[in-house]
Motif scaffolding. Structure first.
Motif, PDB file in Angstrom:
ATOM      1  N   ILE A  52       5.072  33.513   1.674  1.00 32.92           N
ATOM      2  CA  ILE A  52       4.396  32.902   2.827  1.00 32.92           C
ATOM      3  C   ILE A  52       3.133  32.194   2.359  1.00 32.92           C
ATOM      4  CG2 ILE A  52       3.255  33.324   5.041  1.00 32.92           C
ATOM      5  CD1 ILE A  52       5.037  35.888   5.212  1.00 32.92           C
ATOM      6  N   CYS A 105       7.322  40.355   7.372  1.00 29.56           N
ATOM      7  CA  CYS A 105       6.632  39.364   8.201  1.00 29.56           C
ATOM      8  C   CYS A 105       7.082  39.450   9.659  1.00 29.56           C
ATOM      9  CB  CYS A 105       6.847  37.952   7.653  1.00 29.56           C
ATOM     10  SG  CYS A 105       8.575  37.476   7.499  1.00 29.56           S
ATOM     11  N   CYS A 128      11.671  33.883  -0.791  1.00 28.92           N
ATOM     12  CA  CYS A 128      11.896  34.899   0.244  1.00 28.92           C
ATOM     13  C   CYS A 128      13.127  35.739  -0.086  1.00 28.92           C
ATOM     14  CB  CYS A 128      12.076  34.229   1.610  1.00 28.92           C
ATOM     15  SG  CYS A 128      12.340  35.411   2.940  1.00 28.92           S
ATOM     16  N   CYS A 182       3.437  40.150   2.288  1.00 29.72           N
ATOM     17  CA  CYS A 182       4.745  39.704   1.805  1.00 29.72           C
ATOM     18  C   CYS A 182       4.931  40.133   0.350  1.00 29.72           C
ATOM     19  CB  CYS A 182       4.878  38.186   1.926  1.00 29.72           C
ATOM     20  SG  CYS A 182       6.474  37.582   1.309  1.00 29.72           S
ATOM     21  N   GLU A 215       1.157  37.169   5.546  1.00 33.52           N
ATOM     22  CA  GLU A 215       1.007  36.507   4.242  1.00 33.52           C
ATOM     23  C   GLU A 215       0.523  37.506   3.194  1.00 33.52           C
ATOM     24  OE1 GLU A 215      -1.208  32.627   2.343  1.00 33.52           O
ATOM     25  OE2 GLU A 215      -2.319  33.849   3.778  1.00 33.52           O
ATOM     26  N   VAL A 254       7.246  29.209   4.839  1.00 38.46           N
ATOM     27  CA  VAL A 254       7.949  30.214   4.040  1.00 38.46           C
ATOM     28  C   VAL A 254       8.725  29.480   2.955  1.00 38.46           C
ATOM     29  CG1 VAL A 254       9.769  31.971   4.020  1.00 38.46           C
ATOM     30  CG2 VAL A 254       8.162  31.891   5.918  1.00 38.46           C
TER      31      VAL A 254
END
Length: 66
Positions: free
Chosen positions: A60, A16, A10, A55, A52, A5
């Motif tokens: 990710i 996730c 993020c 996101c 993934e 990550v």
């Protein structure tokens, strides 16, 4: 596979964690998702790949294991 990550990307939406709770946890102090199983296999690997894709910040990354 190796799951990572990008903390800078993020935004802690937590998608996730909902999709792959066995692979990710939300670090509420740092406001980022963290990887708790960096080398998942089987069903965990499948859920990590789904996380993934879903996101919203593209934070990710899944890399093949060397």
């Amino acid at each position: 596979m190796r799951v990572e990550v990008d903390d800078a990307a993020c935004a802690a939406f937590g998608n996730c964690v909902l999709i792959a709770p066995g692979v990710f946890e939300l670090d509420e102090t740092r406001q980022v998702s963290t990887v708790v199983v960096p080398d998942p296999t089987g069903a965990l690997a499948v859920s990590a790949e789904a996380a993934e894709r879903e996101c919203p910040m593209a934070a990710i990354t899944i890399k093949p294991q060397a």
